[in-house]
Design a protein around this motif. Structure first.
Motif, PDB file in Angstrom:
ATOM      1  N   UNK A 135       0.839  -1.210   0.000  1.00 15.94           N
ATOM      2  CA  UNK A 135       0.000   0.000   0.000  1.00 15.94           C
ATOM      3  C   UNK A 135       0.871   1.257   0.000  1.00 15.94           C
ATOM      4  N   UNK A 136       1.934   1.234   0.795  1.00 14.76           N
ATOM      5  CA  UNK A 136       2.861   2.375   0.838  1.00 14.76           C
ATOM      6  C   UNK A 136       3.548   2.561  -0.517  1.00 14.76           C
ATOM      7  N   UNK A 137       3.987   1.460  -1.109  1.00 16.68           N
ATOM      8  CA  UNK A 137       4.669   1.548  -2.403  1.00 16.68           C
ATOM      9  C   UNK A 137       3.754   2.140  -3.471  1.00 16.68           C
ATOM     10  N   UNK A 138       2.519   1.671  -3.530  1.00 18.81           N
ATOM     11  CA  UNK A 138       1.582   2.175  -4.534  1.00 18.81           C
ATOM     12  C   UNK A 138       1.358   3.675  -4.366  1.00 18.81           C
ATOM     13  N   UNK A 139       1.220   4.124  -3.118  1.00 19.72           N
ATOM     14  CA  UNK A 139       0.998   5.558  -2.872  1.00 19.72           C
ATOM     15  C   UNK A 139       2.239   6.382  -3.221  1.00 19.72           C
ATOM     16  N   UNK A 140       3.417   5.778  -3.100  1.00 20.19           N
ATOM     17  CA  UNK A 140       4.649   6.487  -3.448  1.00 20.19           C
ATOM     18  C   UNK A 140       4.860   6.550  -4.959  1.00 20.19           C
ATOM     19  N   UNK A 141       4.298   5.602  -5.694  1.00 16.02           N
ATOM     20  CA  UNK A 141       4.466   5.573  -7.144  1.00 16.02           C
ATOM     21  C   UNK A 141       3.500   6.511  -7.874  1.00 16.02           C
ATOM     22  N   UNK A 142       2.521   7.034  -7.156  1.00 15.12           N
ATOM     23  CA  UNK A 142       1.489   7.862  -7.788  1.00 15.12           C
ATOM     24  C   UNK A 142       2.040   9.012  -8.636  1.00 15.12           C
ATOM     25  N   UNK A 143       3.024   9.781  -8.169  1.00 14.83           N
ATOM     26  CA  UNK A 143       3.427  10.971  -8.944  1.00 14.83           C
ATOM     27  C   UNK A 143       4.039  10.673 -10.306  1.00 14.83           C
ATOM     28  N   UNK A 144       4.620   9.470 -10.487  1.00 18.74           N
ATOM     29  CA  UNK A 144       5.376   9.256 -11.729  1.00 18.74           C
ATOM     30  C   UNK A 144       5.006   7.992 -12.498  1.00 18.74           C
ATOM     31  N   UNK A 145       4.323   7.034 -11.872  1.00 25.01           N
ATOM     32  CA  UNK A 145       4.039   5.755 -12.530  1.00 25.01           C
ATOM     33  C   UNK A 145       3.021   5.915 -13.657  1.00 25.01           C
ATOM     34  N   UNK A 146       3.094   5.018 -14.642  1.00 21.29           N
ATOM     35  CA  UNK A 146       2.087   5.009 -15.700  1.00 21.29           C
ATOM     36  C   UNK A 146       0.710   4.841 -15.059  1.00 21.29           C
ATOM     37  N   UNK A 147      -0.219   5.755 -15.298  1.00 10.48           N
ATOM     38  CA  UNK A 147      -1.500   5.700 -14.577  1.00 10.48           C
ATOM     39  C   UNK A 147      -2.317   4.447 -14.879  1.00 10.48           C
ATOM     40  N   UNK A 148      -2.253   3.941 -16.089  1.00 10.62           N
ATOM     41  CA  UNK A 148      -3.016   2.737 -16.437  1.00 10.62           C
ATOM     42  C   UNK A 148      -2.485   1.524 -15.673  1.00 10.62           C
ATOM     43  N   UNK A 149      -1.164   1.381 -15.632  1.00 13.49           N
ATOM     44  CA  UNK A 149      -0.561   0.262 -14.914  1.00 13.49           C
ATOM     45  C   UNK A 149      -0.803   0.393 -13.415  1.00 13.49           C
ATOM     46  N   UNK A 150      -0.677   1.626 -12.889  1.00 13.12           N
ATOM     47  CA  UNK A 150      -0.893   1.853 -11.459  1.00 13.12           C
ATOM     48  C   UNK A 150      -2.335   1.565 -11.080  1.00 13.12           C
TER      49      UNK A 150
END
Length: 379
Positions: A92-107
């Motif tokens: 859960x922490x990792x997903x919230x940290x990836x929000x600013x830069x990760x591909x939105x569809x994959x996230x």
């Protein structure tokens, strides 16, 4: 009156002694004497000698066939291991940290998948503490999925997920999740031009969040809305409240988490309000600070969505300074980012478009900007 054969009437001294014991509550008369005594006082047995109510816990334990230790032991049993919960917390922490830069569809796909896994645990056997923690973890992931939904322009799904996160926060009695659900409602309203609705959404959770990081964000959304409603005093009041909350908070350990408000983000809020208020010099200064703080030493961008809005602020300042070429260049930089929140980007880019049209209505370069903006909206 004849006594029943099973009872020999006591002597006067014995009756007096028993009476005193009955009066003091040391004992109670049996079913033979109780109605006789009640009748002597012209009342019914239950008025003088009510039946004792069974202990609720004894009743429950008796009904289940468990003794106390077994009953308590069952409350502490769980199908979920500590290792499983640790893995979910980390994810859960990792997903919230990836929000600013990760591909939105994959996230979005990964977040939705994990949300299903987490909520499926609620069907198993959990301790009370585990049940609440799983609700909280599901709440954080639901907030994340709702944000990504909205970034992708999926308004209906975003609102449904936001409401689900609010429900999870309510069931877990978790003020921070409730605050972020309200902040998302304010953000949705803002980007849709519903500024009064944004103020109302922010106000709904602001007082309960005045000791939490989300309180800063709620105050900022409130300030943005008042800026567009033209109430400078309310803008200053909202920014002041956000600044006061931020000053009381400890410095966050993890600045990458989307649901952690870092001190540098306050420049981002102030930048927006100054731009809308026509205060170009501080707006430009804040924009450059946002870009600097969001860029790593190697030139990579840590917060691309913040940087895009900073470039749009510089575009507004440039067009007000009658430098259309610079304004268009800054606008193109904003559009070039791969990680976007489409509603937010279109909202601010639309404000830039109004500034350009007002000053250069017939210029071919204005049409070029508008065509780029239309192309962006169809992606």
């Amino acid at each position: 009156m004849r006594a029943k054969s099973s009872h020999n009437l006591p002597t006067d001294s014995t009756l007096l002694r028993n009476w005193r014991r009955w009066e003091s509550g040391e004992s109670r008369p049996d079913d033979f004497y109780a109605p006789i005594i009640a009748a002597a006082f012209d009342t019914v047995t239950a008025a003088f000698f009510p039946k004792a109510r069974p202990n609720r816990d004894d009743e429950l334990l008796s009904a289940t066939g468990m003794d106390t230790l077994e009953f308590i032991g069952r409350l502490r049993m769980s199908d979920v291991s500590a290792a499983t919960l640790d893995a979910i917390r980390i994810t859960a922490e990792r997903l919230c940290c990836e929000y600013p830069y990760a591909d939105p569809h994959a996230l979005h796909a990964e977040g939705t998948s994990w949300l299903r896994r987490i909520t499926s645990l609620l069907d198993g056997r959990l301790t009370l503490a585990q049940h609440r923690e799983i609700l909280v973890l599901a709440g954080w992931v639901a907030l994340l999925v709702g944000c990504v939904d909205y970034d992708l322009g999926r308004r209906t799904s975003a609102e449904a997920t936001r409401r689900a996160a609010w429900s999870l926060g309510k069931e877990a009695d978790h003020l921070e999740i409730l605050g972020w659900a309200a902040e998302m409602a304010a953000w949705f309203a803002l980007t849709q031009g519903n500024y009064r609705g944004a103020v109302e959404a922010a106000n709904s959770a602001l007082e309960d969040s005045c000791h939490l990081g989300v309180g800063v964000q709620l105050a900022a959304q409130r300030a943005k809305a008042w800026a567009r409603l033209g109430d400078r005093a309310e803008v200053e009041r909202a920014l002041g409240k956000g600044r006061a909350i931020l000053e009381r908070l400890d410095h966050p350990a993890n600045l990458d988490n989307h649901f952690v408000v870092d001190p540098q983000k306050f420049d981002f809020y102030a930048m927006d309000c100054c731009r809308v208020a026509g205060e170009d010099r501080p707006a430009e200064s804040f924009a450059r600070e946002v870009i600097r703080n969001s860029t790593r030493a190697d030139g990579t961008v840590r917060n691309p969505m913040r940087v895009s809005e900073a470039h749009l602020t510089l575009a507004v300042v440039a067009v007000r300074g009658r430098d259309l070429e610079l304004a268009l260049a800054e606008g193109m930089r904003a559009f070039s980012g791969k990680r976007r929140s489409l509603p937010s980007l279109m909202w601010i880019a639309g404000e830039v478009a109004r500034e350009i049209i007002e000053r250069y209505p017939g210029d071919p370069r204005t049409r070029c900007y508008l065509e780029q903006l239309r192309a962006l909206s169809t992606e």
